[in-house]
Structures are given as structure tokens and as C-alpha cells.
Scaffold this motif. Structure first.
Motif, short mmCIF file in Angstrom:
data_model
loop_
_atom_site.label_atom_id
_atom_site.label_comp_id
_atom_site.label_asym_id
_atom_site.label_seq_id
_atom_site.Cartn_x
_atom_site.Cartn_y
_atom_site.Cartn_z
N GLU A 1 0.85 -1.20 0.00
CA GLU A 1 0.00 0.00 0.00
C GLU A 1 0.88 1.24 0.00
O GLU A 1 1.71 1.43 0.91
N TRP A 2 0.73 2.08 -1.01
CA TRP A 2 1.48 3.34 -1.07
C TRP A 2 0.73 4.41 -0.26
O TRP A 2 -0.48 4.58 -0.43
N VAL A 3 1.46 5.12 0.60
CA VAL A 3 0.84 6.16 1.43
C VAL A 3 1.50 7.50 1.10
O VAL A 3 2.73 7.62 1.18
N ASP A 4 0.71 8.46 0.68
CA ASP A 4 1.27 9.79 0.37
C ASP A 4 1.55 10.57 1.65
O ASP A 4 2.55 11.27 1.75
N ASP A 5 0.63 10.46 2.60
CA ASP A 5 0.73 11.27 3.81
C ASP A 5 1.34 10.44 4.94
O ASP A 5 0.64 9.72 5.66
N MET A 6 2.66 10.58 5.11
CA MET A 6 3.31 9.73 6.13
C MET A 6 2.85 10.08 7.54
O MET A 6 2.98 9.26 8.45
N ALA A 7 2.29 11.26 7.71
CA ALA A 7 1.82 11.65 9.05
C ALA A 7 0.66 10.78 9.52
O ALA A 7 0.33 10.74 10.71
N SER A 8 0.03 10.05 8.57
CA SER A 8 -1.10 9.20 8.96
C SER A 8 -0.61 7.87 9.57
O SER A 8 -1.38 7.14 10.20
N LEU A 9 0.67 7.56 9.38
CA LEU A 9 1.15 6.22 9.75
C LEU A 9 1.23 5.97 11.27
O LEU A 9 0.82 4.90 11.73
N PRO A 10 1.74 6.95 12.04
CA PRO A 10 1.92 6.64 13.48
C PRO A 10 0.65 6.25 14.20
O PRO A 10 0.69 5.45 15.15
N SER A 11 -0.49 6.75 13.76
CA SER A 11 -1.72 6.45 14.51
C SER A 11 -2.48 5.25 13.94
O SER A 11 -3.54 4.89 14.46
N ARG A 12 -1.95 4.62 12.91
CA ARG A 12 -2.70 3.50 12.32
C ARG A 12 -2.59 2.24 13.18
O ARG A 12 -1.48 1.79 13.50
N ALA A 13 -3.74 1.66 13.49
CA ALA A 13 -3.75 0.49 14.36
C ALA A 13 -3.21 -0.76 13.65
O ALA A 13 -2.82 -1.73 14.29
N ASP A 14 -3.20 -0.73 12.31
CA ASP A 14 -2.72 -1.93 11.59
C ASP A 14 -1.21 -1.85 11.31
O ASP A 14 -0.70 -2.63 10.51
N ILE A 15 -0.54 -0.91 11.93
CA ILE A 15 0.91 -0.82 11.77
C ILE A 15 1.55 -0.91 13.15
O ILE A 15 1.22 -0.15 14.06
N ASP A 16 2.51 -1.87 13.28
CA ASP A 16 3.14 -2.07 14.59
C ASP A 16 4.45 -1.29 14.73
O ASP A 16 4.84 -0.96 15.84
N VAL A 17 5.14 -1.08 13.63
CA VAL A 17 6.45 -0.43 13.68
C VAL A 17 6.58 0.51 12.48
O VAL A 17 6.21 0.14 11.36
N VAL A 18 7.15 1.69 12.71
CA VAL A 18 7.48 2.57 11.58
C VAL A 18 8.99 2.55 11.39
O VAL A 18 9.75 2.68 12.35
N VAL A 19 9.41 2.35 10.14
CA VAL A 19 10.84 2.28 9.81
C VAL A 19 11.16 3.51 8.97
O VAL A 19 10.67 3.65 7.85
N GLU A 20 11.96 4.40 9.52
CA GLU A 20 12.26 5.68 8.85
C GLU A 20 13.60 5.59 8.13
O GLU A 20 14.64 5.43 8.76
N LEU A 21 13.57 5.73 6.80
CA LEU A 21 14.80 5.65 6.00
C LEU A 21 14.85 6.81 5.01
O LEU A 21 15.19 6.64 3.83
N ILE A 22 14.49 8.00 5.52
CA ILE A 22 14.49 9.21 4.70
C ILE A 22 15.83 9.93 4.88
O ILE A 22 16.51 10.29 3.92
N GLY A 23 16.20 10.19 6.12
CA GLY A 23 17.43 10.93 6.42
C GLY A 23 17.14 12.38 6.77
O GLY A 23 16.01 12.86 6.65
N GLY A 24 18.19 13.06 7.25
CA GLY A 24 18.07 14.47 7.64
C GLY A 24 17.83 14.59 9.14
O GLY A 24 17.02 13.85 9.71
N ALA A 25 18.53 15.53 9.76
CA ALA A 25 18.44 15.68 11.21
C ALA A 25 17.06 16.15 11.64
O ALA A 25 16.58 15.79 12.70
N ASP A 26 16.45 16.99 10.82
CA ASP A 26 15.16 17.59 11.20
C ASP A 26 14.13 17.22 10.13
O ASP A 26 14.21 16.16 9.55
N GLY A 27 13.20 18.09 9.89
CA GLY A 27 12.24 17.87 8.79
C GLY A 27 11.36 16.67 9.02
O GLY A 27 11.06 16.29 10.16
N PRO A 28 10.94 16.02 7.91
CA PRO A 28 9.93 14.96 8.02
C PRO A 28 10.37 13.78 8.87
O PRO A 28 9.55 13.16 9.55
#
Ligand code: NAP
Ligand code: HSE
Length: 436
Positions: free
Chosen positions: A62-89
């Protein structure tokens, strides 16, 4: 195993590392599931450009445009961040996840170096995992090694080669005699370099990693701003050649020491700079994109970790190791002890340090120039161990390369001060300390 619910992931960032994680999970999925005790399932993916060809079929995720929706989704147990950058998204996502109690896995050393302490506090408050094995030394399990394996030791010193791009550049320059700018593009093509490669070549990436290793090694708060940083931009092929003639290799070395008095830490020294490494030192044999870390523990002795420090496969290996830990529910405080117990340290005074140094001067080829350099060294109380002079090459001047005897490193700065403004010098002298 079948009746245990799978661990469901969202992977954000599908570049070198994100693509590698997908490929690894597809190829080794069954084995990873056996080791994790449950299946690992990618539920959602996200990046900037949905249409980009990533060399892997992503149509069944499933492609998700709005990554801000991911942390609150009950069907997701772990978020893996591989974007980079100290700040920002990346940071926004980390904060959202940890605040909402969603386990978070990242390879982002810049973010951990700048915000790791706050994120660790938040993770502990919410009682969830914050994992970042891939942030330091690519595929080498050095975070686990220090955080768990060496946890019983007082570590006095940790050092090593922490940037694959620089090591690839320096060892290719050494082998092929090329200038550093000619080799950088290869390191980028191979997926080693950061999105902004100046982070690599100016030593910032290695400093991010060193500040993380310091915290784990010494039980101190991460202190990235106090790292003294010099990159490899001004290392010439000639430096590498002369270093070899003198019995050394040039490596970008990251080194941290915590000075102690009566069992109490009293100062943190952290430095990243190109150094001359004796050819018989283990770090001299760390070539290409390999990394190595040495940690000296008071009971275990010297630990030496070596392996691939960058690139798709090794980094994906480290990310998935973290995911397996989360699946097993094996995690603890991010920096090996509760974040509030990490000690704040003052920066140690580097002026007291002693050692040998390599100094290289490009000078006008005329009488008295060597005498001018040696007079400055005499007046600064620096003694010369060996010296090489090469004839002038076009407008680059003659080259004088020397190694000093052991002495106060502050005196080397005095030599440079005394020679500052001399019109005998064609450009700024290069100084590299020697790893003894
Ligand atoms: P990369 O190849 O540049 O990939 C970055 C990914 O993040 C891309 O998929 C990009 O999307 C996505 N992205 C960037 N900005 C975004 C935004 N604003 N919103 C959504 N997605 C965004 O980087 P990488 O080499 O995989 O590195 C990723 C992380 O791993 C970094 O923290 C890096 O420091 C760390 N790391 C890298 C290595 C390595 O060897 N490469 C090793 C250890 C750790 P698009 O693809 O759509 O442009
Ligand atoms: N750019 C980094 C390096 C990637 O070259 O080491 C691995 O952290």
C-alpha cells in the motif's frame, strides 16, 4: 509460529536503504520470520515520488502519500524511517511515533546525533523501542556490541573508521593515485554517500556517528556540537604518497576519550580528522567502504569490529536486525541506560594532548625556505623525526613532508602560527596527527 500475529511495518524512504530492506525481507523473509518468532509483513510504504522506478516491484504494498497518517494507524506495529536528515519529516515522524507509543526503527545518524536524547526520553516515557543499529558503521552490529555485549565495562576510548565514502575515496586514491574529486562520483554511484555528500567528505557524518558511540561507550549525553571536525577535502594524492613513503596510510579517524578521575568522568574529547595510521595497525587494512570500530574496555580489553560500513545490503541487514529485536520484544533503553542517567560532560581540553604529527608544506622553490620551516619548528619546540623534500611540480611548488617526534600537539599549532602569512608557502599547510 503460525498463530503469532505478524509484525506489521510501514517503511518510509525507499532509496538505497529502504529498497534494500524490501529486497532483504523478500529474499530472506522465511528465515527472518523463524528468527523473529513471527512473520514480518510490510503493510505500507512511502517516499516522495510514487512514480520512480526503484528496481523492485512495489505494486503489492500500500502506497501512502501522507506519512503523518502512519503513526496512529492500528494496523501498523512499527514505523521504519529511511528518509534521512536531522530535522524535517524524519524528526516529525519520529516524534509522532514515539509520542503515540509506536516502535520506531531508523538508520538516521544525523537525527540521532542531534535529537537522540530527546527521542530516547520520549521512547522511555511511552515504553516503546527506539532502534538505530544502521545509524553507525552500516552493517557492523556495533550498537548492539557496545550497548549489550560490552555493557559491563568502563570504556575509556572508542575510535575507528566510521565513514565508508571517505574510506572508499582515500583507499582508491591510495591504489590509483587519483585526486579525491575524481573518486567521489564513484562512491555516490555505489550508494555510499549521503544525499548531500559534503556531510561525508567534511567529516560531519563520521562526527554524528562518533557522538552516538561516545554516549553508548561512556554513559554520557550525546554531544555532537563538541566534536572537533576536519574532513578529507584538503588531502592530496601527494599526502597519501608521502605518507606511504614514511610508513603510513591516511584514514579519516573518529576518536573519543572520556577522561576520568576517581571513577568519575571529567571531560569528553571527541575528534574526527584525517590521520596517519602506521601500516602495521589494524585500521590501515580497512579498505574501500569498510568501517572498523575499536573499543577499549577495562575488563574485556580491546574489541575490534569490522565490516561493510555503507551500501544497500549491509545497511538493510542492520535495519532488519532491529526489526527482529522489536518482533521479539527485545529492546531496552536506547543508549544502554535510562536517558535521565546519562551524564552531561564538559569538553576536554585538547591543548594538553601529546603525539606525533605529519606536516606537509607546498613552498616556493628558492634558497632558505627549508630553513624558514625548520626555524619555526625550532622556535615552537617541535622536533623533526623524518623529512622528505620533492622538487617543484609546475605552479604547485616544491613539497616538504615531515613527521615530528612525540610532543605537545599544541606546539604544532604554534608552528603554523609562526609560518602564517609567509610568502614562501604556496598554500595552507596540511597537518595530520599520527595514530600511535
Ligand atoms: P536515499 O537513497 O537518498 O533515499 C532517501 C529516501 O527518502 C528516498 O526514497 C526519498 O524519496 C525519501 N525522501 C526524501 N525526502 C522525503 C520527504 N520529504 N518525504 C518523503 N520521502 C522522502 O538515502 P539512503 O542512502 O537510502 O539513506 C537513508 C537513511 O539511511 C539516511 O538517514 C542515511 O543517513 C542512512 N544511512 C544510509 C546508508 C547508506 O549506505 N546509504 C548507510 C547507513 C545509514 P524518493 O526516492 O521518492 O526521492
Ligand atoms: N554516507 C555514509 C558513509 C553511509 O559513507 O559511511 C553509511 O552511514
Amino acid at each position: 509460529m503460525n498463530d503469532i500475529a505478524p509484525l506489521r511495518l510501514a517503511i518510509v524512504g525507499l532509496g538505497t536503504v529502504g529498497g534494500g530492506v524490501i529486497r532483504l525481507l523478500e529474499e530472506n523473509g522465511a528465515l527472518v520470520a523463524r528468527r523473529a518468532g513471527r512473520a514480518i509483513e510490510v503493510v505500507a510504504i512511502s517516499a516522495r515520488d510514487r512514480g520512480k522506478d526503484r528496481g523492485v516491484d512495489l505494486s503489492h504494498y500500500e502506497w501512502v502519500d501522507d506519512m503523518a497518517s502512519l503513526p496512529s494507524r492500528a494496523d501498523i506495529d512499527v514505523v521504519v524511517e529511511l528518509i534521512g536528515g536531522a530535522d524535517g519529516p524524519a524528526l516529525t515522524l519520529a516524534r509522532q511515533c514515539l509520542t503515540l507509543g509506536k516502535p520506531f526503527v531508523t538508520a538516521n545518524k544525523a537525527m540521532i546525533a542531534h535529537h537522540g536524547l530527546d527521542l530516547a526520553h520520549q521512547a522511555e516515557k511511552s515504553g516503546v523501542a527506539l532502534k538505530y543499529e544502521a545509524a553507525v558503521a552500516g552493517g557492523i552490529p556495533v550498537i548492539k556490541g557496545l550497548r549489550e555485549g560490552a555493557a559491563a565495562n568502563r570504556i575509556k576510548r572508542v575510535y575507528g573508521i566510521l565513514n565508508g565514502t571517505c574510506n572508499y575515496i582515500l583507499s582508491t586514491m591510495e591504489r590509483e593515485g587519483k585526486a579525491f574529486s575524481d573518486v567521489l562520483a564513484d562512491a555516490q554511484r555505489l550508494g555510499y554517500a549521503e544525499a548531500d555528500p559534503t556531510f561525508d567528505i567534511d567529516g560531519i557524518d563520521a562526527a554524528h556517528k562518533l557522538s552516538i558511540l561516545s554516549s553508548l561507550s561512556f554513559g554520557t549525553e550525546i554531544d555532537f556540537p563538541s566534536v572537533d571536525i576536519t574532513g578529507i577535502r584538503h588531502v592530496l594524492a601527494a599526502d597519501i604518497r608521502e605518507a606511504a613513503a614514511l610508513g603510513f596510510k591516511v584514514r579519516l579517524v573518529a576518536l573519543a576519550e572520556c577522561e576520568a578521575e576517581g571513577g568519575r568522568n571529567i571531560g569528553l574529547f571527541q575528534r574526527v580528522h584525517p590521520m596517519l595510521v602506521p601500516v602495521d595497525h589494524p585500521l590501515a587494512h580497512v579498505d574501500g567502504a569498510l568501517n572498523a570500530v575499536v573499543a577499549e574496555g577495562n575488563f574485556v580489553g580491546r574489541l575490534f569490529f569490522q565490516g561493510a560500513g555503507a551500501g544497500e545490503g549491509p545497511t538493510a541487514s542492520a535495519v532488519v536486525a532491529d526489526i527482529i529485536d522489536v518482533a521479539r520484544d527485545e529492546y531496552g533503553p536506547a543508549f544502554a541506560m535510562p536517558a535521565e542517567w546519562l551524564q552531561r560532560q564538559v569538553k576536554a581540553d585538547a591543548g594538553q594532548r601529546t603525539g606525533r604529527a605529519y606536516m606537509r608544506f607546498r613552498v616556493k622553490d628558492r634558497p632558505g625556505v627549508l630553513a624558514e620551516i625548520t626555524a619555526a619548528m625550532r622556535d615552537a619546540n617541535v622536533s623533526i623525526e623524518s623529512v622528505i623534500q620533492r622538487a617543484a611540480v609546475e605552479d604547485e611548488g616544491a613539497l616538504v613532508a615531515l613527521v615530528t617526534h612525540q610532543g605537545a600537539l599544541a606546539c604544532i599549532d604554534d608552528v603554523l602560527r609562526r609560518l602564517g602569512g609567509s610568502d614562501s608557502l604556496v598554500d595552507t599547510p596540511m597537518v595530520m596527527h599520527i595514530l600511535d
